[in-house]
Design an enzyme around this catalytic site. Structure first.
Site, mmCIF file in Angstrom:
data_model
loop_
_atom_site.group_PDB
_atom_site.id
_atom_site.type_symbol
_atom_site.label_atom_id
_atom_site.label_comp_id
_atom_site.label_asym_id
_atom_site.label_seq_id
_atom_site.Cartn_x
_atom_site.Cartn_y
_atom_site.Cartn_z
ATOM 1 N N CYS A 50 0.762 -1.071 0.007
ATOM 2 C CA CYS A 50 -0.047 -0.022 0.091
ATOM 3 C C CYS A 50 0.819 1.414 0.101
ATOM 4 O O CYS A 50 0.141 2.335 -0.171
ATOM 5 C CB CYS A 50 -0.807 -0.122 1.207
ATOM 6 S SG CYS A 50 -2.041 -1.616 1.091
ATOM 7 N N HIS A 95 -9.462 2.687 -1.010
ATOM 8 C CA HIS A 95 -8.185 2.311 -0.615
ATOM 9 C C HIS A 95 -7.683 1.682 -2.083
ATOM 10 O O HIS A 95 -8.018 0.614 -2.300
ATOM 11 C CB HIS A 95 -7.851 1.413 0.421
ATOM 12 C CG HIS A 95 -6.455 1.230 0.700
ATOM 13 N ND1 HIS A 95 -5.383 1.680 -0.176
ATOM 14 C CD2 HIS A 95 -5.709 0.657 1.703
ATOM 15 C CE1 HIS A 95 -4.222 1.616 0.555
ATOM 16 N NE2 HIS A 95 -4.447 0.635 1.462
ATOM 17 N N HIS A 146 -2.801 8.514 5.337
ATOM 18 C CA HIS A 146 -2.937 7.320 4.837
ATOM 19 C C HIS A 146 -4.455 6.907 5.108
ATOM 20 O O HIS A 146 -5.242 6.450 4.235
ATOM 21 C CB HIS A 146 -1.899 6.378 5.144
ATOM 22 C CG HIS A 146 -2.409 4.963 4.549
ATOM 23 N ND1 HIS A 146 -1.880 4.833 3.206
ATOM 24 C CD2 HIS A 146 -2.579 3.517 5.112
ATOM 25 C CE1 HIS A 146 -2.050 3.461 2.817
ATOM 26 N NE2 HIS A 146 -2.498 2.688 3.891
#
Lengths: 293, 384
Positions: free
Chosen positions: B148, B314, B281
């Site tokens: 990620c 995401h 994030h």
């Protein structure tokens, strides 16, 4: 050109575990045992030769219970990393050590094991552990956890260009001066699907068995002790490679995108100055010149 | 810069959605899953032009190419100009570098001798190589597969290539498509939410996956002068670190993220007071938001914080790149969207993100990424 020093090497290959096993295989002139997968493809049956890299001795470095459920490819990477550090005699923990790993295909078997858990179970209960290990950077993270390395960790993949981007990144990181060491890892694994893919795309025309294994190199800045390396990257003709005779040792480790790691290990086993090079299918190259110790 | 995601197919449209507080996560349309409830996703409209008639390209590659076209146009670059420069490609991805074609694998398992097209598609769709091939580029190429944080790490790598004179120009960013494999994997980890995500909210239930691409054209000042172009933002700092703690979760004390953020500020040569906002994030998972929120509070105090994942989902390997693009736009617009879904502060997170579109003032912003394996990355962007 980027300079660096080679401080330690860890090799896990069909020739065995450790640089000495690899050196012994080189000196014997005998290739490792070639295994064969019978693959049924629409046009018939093809026998795909491949190498299998056994993992032995990892329990010297990590508790046996932490290995049991670890995918084989992760075990190869972790063992190669510990062997490289052991070979160097350095303890490169904490935040001034970086990790750059690369593989051409990634953790293939972990991906398929996760899919197995979907297919054999249900959409609602596949294995979260297998999912976590199917991610490319799981190998580097296992190594960072095991060795308590808190510096930057990067995993790169670009098929045959993988060694170039991995080594170039390691070289630049060392030049930046923020790090004392970079643990470089290059490898690929064999699995049944790769055998099928090899049979479908290449038939019987492979020059070498499909390769498997992992090499880790502990690199330091060029002013540190160890064998000095020069790294060259580009497209077209390599100056380093054109100025020296390069050898290929693929018969020892097989055909794989990350093969340059094994060529560097082979060069390190030969005392004289050596140059190794790997081109990708588009003409990009990584060339490594290893000076005598 | 270029950006495509569920919030829009070009950067202006994405920002318009964000500033208007619009989002519409839905159950996945491009695949099915047999789950008691289908966690919603942020999916790019399949009818959009980027997906038309490209049989050989994966959706991940097509997303990258769509964002790239927008970025090249803004940078006044075409194929011919690119050929005259040393151009590298650094793109983050997760799905785009994984051979996870489930129908192919099911047939293989059953001994049905599946055709080789899925293998060929995998071999032809490493997004970084596909972009380099598409534009006949011969500079360095790397697909960053750092889970990620891949998109942020790709921008950091690109910056190194420029600083060490490896390239004149780097196409940097990240791209990822939604995949059933990742969807089931994140569900198995019990980190997805059956509701639209609510970053940093006390009642958050988890993340929603998304897809998209963010691309930045990074160029040396010398090359820009040669082309008679002016830059509108700098990537002025970058750093990354490892928690060395857990394969999927962040270290509870956030020391790794704190180190990455502090070093990125140091690298940029600026202090906390120069930062106008943080693009977090902010996945909306219990652990990420608690750890990241605490670190942001420790370092930045009351500086505005947003999680744009509330609008994009995401997007895994694309996330850091999309968020860096949105951070630059936030600076250019001097405006931040609200963090959709956020209603009640969570004392454990120690921060209150933006709740509605607000003006900001300043020339620098920071964007964080945390990843599986304990990787932490932070990038600082600045206006000239």
């Amino acid at each position: 050109m980027i300079g660096a020093s080679l401080l330690g090497i860890g090799v896990v290959s069909a020739a065995g575990c450790g640089i000495e096993s690899f050196r012994a295989a080189m000196q014997s002139g005998m290739p490792p045992v070639i295994k064969r997968q019978q693959v049924e493809i629409p046009d018939g049956v093809i026998e795909v030769p491949y190498y299998e890299a056994p993992v032995s001795g990892l329990d010297q470095f990590v508790p046996a219970n932490s290995i049991r459920r670890m995918p084989r490819f992760s075990q190869m990477a972790l063992l190669a990393a510990h062997l490289a550090v052991n070979d160097s005699g350095i303890k490169p923990a904490d935040s001034r050590t970086g990790i750059v790993f690369g593989s051409g295909y990634g953790p293939l078997q972990a991906v398929f094991s996760f899919l197995d858990s979907v297919i054999d179970g249900s959409d609602n209960c596949p294995s979260p552990t297998l999912f976590a290990t199917s991610v490319h950077n799981s190998l580097a993270s296992i190594v960072s956890i095991s060795m308590k390395i808190h510096g930057p960790s990067l995993t790169l993949t670009a098929f045959e260009n993988t060694p170039a981007c991995v080594l170039q990144t390691a070289g630049i990181w060392l030049q930046k001066g923020d790090l004392d060491y970079v643990l470089v890892g290059l490898g690929d694994e064999f699995c049944a699907v790769r055998g099928y893919a090899t049979a479908m795309l290449a038939g019987n025309s492979c020059a070498y068995p499909a390769g498997e294994g992992f090499v880790c190199l502990l690199l330091g800045r060029s002013d540190q002790r160890g064998r000095r390396l020069e790294l060259e990257f580009g497209a077209g003709e390599s100056r380093l490679a054109s100025a020296a005779k390069t050898m290929r040792h693929a018969r020892l480790y097989g055909s794989m995108p990350a093969g340059l790691g094994f060529e560097i290990a082979a060069a390190a086993c030969a005392e004289p100055e050596s140059v190794c090079v790997q081109y990708d299918t588009r003409g990009r190259f990584a060339a490594v010149r290893l000076f005598p110790s | 810069m270029g950006c495509i995601c569920a919030a829009g197919s070009v950067t202006n449209d994405v920002l318009a959605s964000l500033y208007a507080g619009r989002r519409n996560p839905q159950p996945p349309a491009s695949f099915t899953a047999e789950l008691p409830e289908l966690p919603p996703v942020f999916e790019v409209d399949a009818s959009l032009a980027p997906f038309a008639s490209h049989e050989n390209h994966s959706r991940t590659t097509l997303l990258a190419l769509a964002a790239l076209r927008e970025a090249l146009e803004q940078a006044a670059l075409d194929k011919e100009t690119l050929k005259q420069c040393r151009v590298g490609v650094a793109l983050g991805t997760t799905v785009g570098c994984t051979l996870n074609n489930e129908p192919f694998y099911r047939r293989f398992r059953m001994g049905q001798k599946p055709d080789s097209n899925p293998i060929k598609k995998f071999l032809n769709n490493n997004p970084a190589l596909a972009v380099a091939d598409g534009y006949a580029l011969t500079g360095p190429v790397a697909a960053v597969a750092n889970a990620c944080s891949s998109g942020t790490d790709a921008i950091g790598l690109a910056r190194d290539w420029l600083n060490f004179d490896v390239c004149d120009i780097v196409i940097a960013g990240g791209t990822d498509e939604l995949s059933r494999t990742a969807y089931l994997g994140f569900n198995a980890l019990q980190v997805t939410s059956n509701e639209p995500c609510r970053p940093f909210d006390r009642n958050r239930k988890g993340l929603n996956l998304g897809e998209g691409a963010g691309i930045m054209i990074l160029e040396t000042e010398a090359s820009m002068r040669r082309r008679n172009q002016k830059c509108f933002a700098y990537v002025s700092g970058f750093a990354s670190s490892s928690d060395a703690f857990h394969p999927t979760g962040p270290h509870p004390d956030g020391a790794g993220l704190e180190r990455a953020v502090s070093q990125a500020l140091l690298d940029a040569g600026i202090g906390v007071s120069n930062i106008a906002f943080v693009n977090a994030h902010g996945t909306s998972t219990t652990d990420n938001d608690r750890v990241e929120g605490s670190v942001i509070a420790r370092i930045f105090g009351e500086i505005p914080v947003v999680s744009t994942k509330a609008y994009t989902g995401h997007t895994l390997g694309a996330a850091g790149a999309i968020e860096a693009v949105l951070a630059v736009r936030g600076l250019l617009d001097q405006k931040l969207p609200g963090t959709a879904g956020f209603e009640s502060p969570d004392p454990a997170c120690k921060i209150t993100p933006t709740v509605q579109t607000q003006s900001i003032s300043g020339k620098a912003a920071i964007s964080n990424s945390l990843a599986f394996g304990g990787a932490n990355s932070a990038v600082v962007v600045e206006l000239p």
